[in-house]
Design a protein around this motif. Sequence first.
Motif, short mmCIF file in Angstrom:
data_model
loop_
_atom_site.label_atom_id
_atom_site.label_comp_id
_atom_site.label_asym_id
_atom_site.label_seq_id
_atom_site.Cartn_x
_atom_site.Cartn_y
_atom_site.Cartn_z
N ILE A 451 0.86 -1.17 0.00
CA ILE A 451 0.00 0.00 0.00
C ILE A 451 0.90 1.22 0.00
N HIS A 452 0.88 1.97 -1.11
CA HIS A 452 1.77 3.12 -1.30
C HIS A 452 3.23 2.72 -1.12
N GLY A 453 3.57 1.54 -1.60
CA GLY A 453 4.96 1.09 -1.62
C GLY A 453 5.40 0.31 -0.41
N ALA A 454 4.61 0.30 0.66
CA ALA A 454 5.01 -0.37 1.90
C ALA A 454 4.16 -1.60 2.15
N SER A 455 4.75 -2.56 2.90
CA SER A 455 4.02 -3.78 3.23
C SER A 455 4.46 -4.28 4.59
#
Length: 656
Positions: A451-455
Amino acid sequence: MNPPSSNPDQQFANELREAIGQSDPVENALTTNDRVIARVTDGIYRQPGSAVRELIANAYDADATWVSVKTDAPRFSRMTVEDNGTGMTPEAVIHLLHNIGGSAKRTKQGQELGITSPGDSNISPKGRKLIGKLGIGIFSVSQLTHSFQIITKTAGDPHRTIVLVNLRQFADGPTGTEGSTFRAGSYQAWREPTNDVGAHGTTIVLTSIRPQTRDSLRSEQLWGAITHSLSDESEAKARSSIPTYHIGHLDGQGLHIKDPKNQERSLPWNERDSAHAAFPKMVKSVWKSAQGRTTVKLSEMFDTYLQMLWNLALALPLPYVEKSVLDESVSDEWAYFYKLANDSRGSAQELVSNDPHITVRELTELPPPENSHSDFKVTIDGVQLSRPIKFRDLPTTQHVLKKPMVFVGSHRQEFKGLDRDVSAGPLEFEGYLVWTPRVAPTEHQGVLVRIHGASGTLFDSTFFNYQVAELTRLRQITCEIFVKQGLEAALNIDRESFNTAHPHTVILTRWLHNALRQLATTQKRKAQQLRQEARGSATRDAKDHINRIVSSANSLRTDGEGVVPEIQFKRPTQHTQHTQHAVANSGSVIQTFDLDRIFSEIPDKPLTEVSPTSLTKLEAITKVLSVYGVLEQLTPKEQDNLLGSILGIMEAENLV
């Protein structure tokens, strides 16, 4: 009528006693007990690395371009997380300390405090899509310690703010005292002048690291098992249990103990390597180990600390160690590329391009990425992290498919007609699935949602509980899904799992399972095609080899002067005598044999059919016999018997 009460709960209870029927209900807002927040501050994450991840995510949301983490490995007595983000004003600090679980992010108050963009509370002041949401990230440190320090400063402020925080463990609080309020902890805060007015950023200093956290990061359980094996004189077992790479083991005085391989530490990089060069060497070590091995597990290659670095590199919004598969060129032909259909009955369409400059993203008509994350650098103990996922030069196997298969797709769901409180708003994402005969490391088998590059979820090997019997194929797939809008409400509080009943999770799961079905269908079809081509190629190679043998026999027998006859085996409706005639203008001789007669000469169980391979071989043998003049000396009956005997031997297995 019940008498009035000074206890608010009792007042509502009295009203409820009088509320007969739904026409006159008691109404009020739900409230949360202080103990819920107290439990949050006591630690909600599974691993120490998760707490470090949340602190780094806070730095990202604060527009930091770099974060430096120092863990004091392998002692882990003190940790610091420093960033060059915007820092916090005194107002933002007080709001943080007084509103655990009540983040100012994504709110108008966040705009007033300078935490979010003045024009959009969902993005940072410099335009990054925010990762944090609940306001508990700073208190994730309770996973590591109950005592920490915050040092923060904004640009232009001649003072920096310092806060000492002491968290109280949930179990330490009152359990039954009437009217008591649980205190999550306490803090002391003050301001100090500084000479560097232009400096900005935040540093979190963690002291008194929990003993169990230190033991976990030191891999104490592993080293204890190895030591136990040595005491049992099982050195071979102990040596086999040692991770390929580790940061070493300490004795009671904090001194390095040499392992059974006589090493104090074993790192995948050279200690003289630069911060930028070290981590790629760690990634290469995994793929190098994958060559010639059935499986490669991070848990066998790395100790707990190095595994933490790998998982942080996967979870954070960082650039890839090489290049995203969506930025690769299709024309290089290093993989098969397909575009996924969103229709449940659709099929993946192959992508082909000769333009070396067009990327997978462009060919599949995906919009430009939100952020390449190249402006965000994370360094842990002098090692700069990058996303450890490779797409080229993957481990090879004996599988007929020698190249990876890349499937790319996207989806947007508007939830039209549904109230936003039910749907949580639109959902938009894009993603890829890569099939390869062997995924390395095995921990990368599955789907990872960003989500927006983060996990925080890392790879889910069940692919959101995809029900299919073909487990082998699922172990050959790596998938990443990049959520551009939505799904955040479906994240559970630890950010490491999803609410499977949430509408966004349901839609994403449905898309993923449809993509897996398309992948399986396409992969089966491509593998079958290549097997047929391989068989055809093998058949042609065999025929060429047979023809060379016949030509060699002819050259030896006739010095190349003789003509190799053409042999035909037919099954005429009326039996005829063997014939031999010359073909006009070619000089070739065609010899025709009655296949039924040859079949009848096979004793016990005469053949009625014969494989094309056996017939091809019989034709070649007959040519060699003819070149050597053997057939000329035999009667037609003897020719039938000779050829029938040879054919019967070749087809012996089919006669049993």
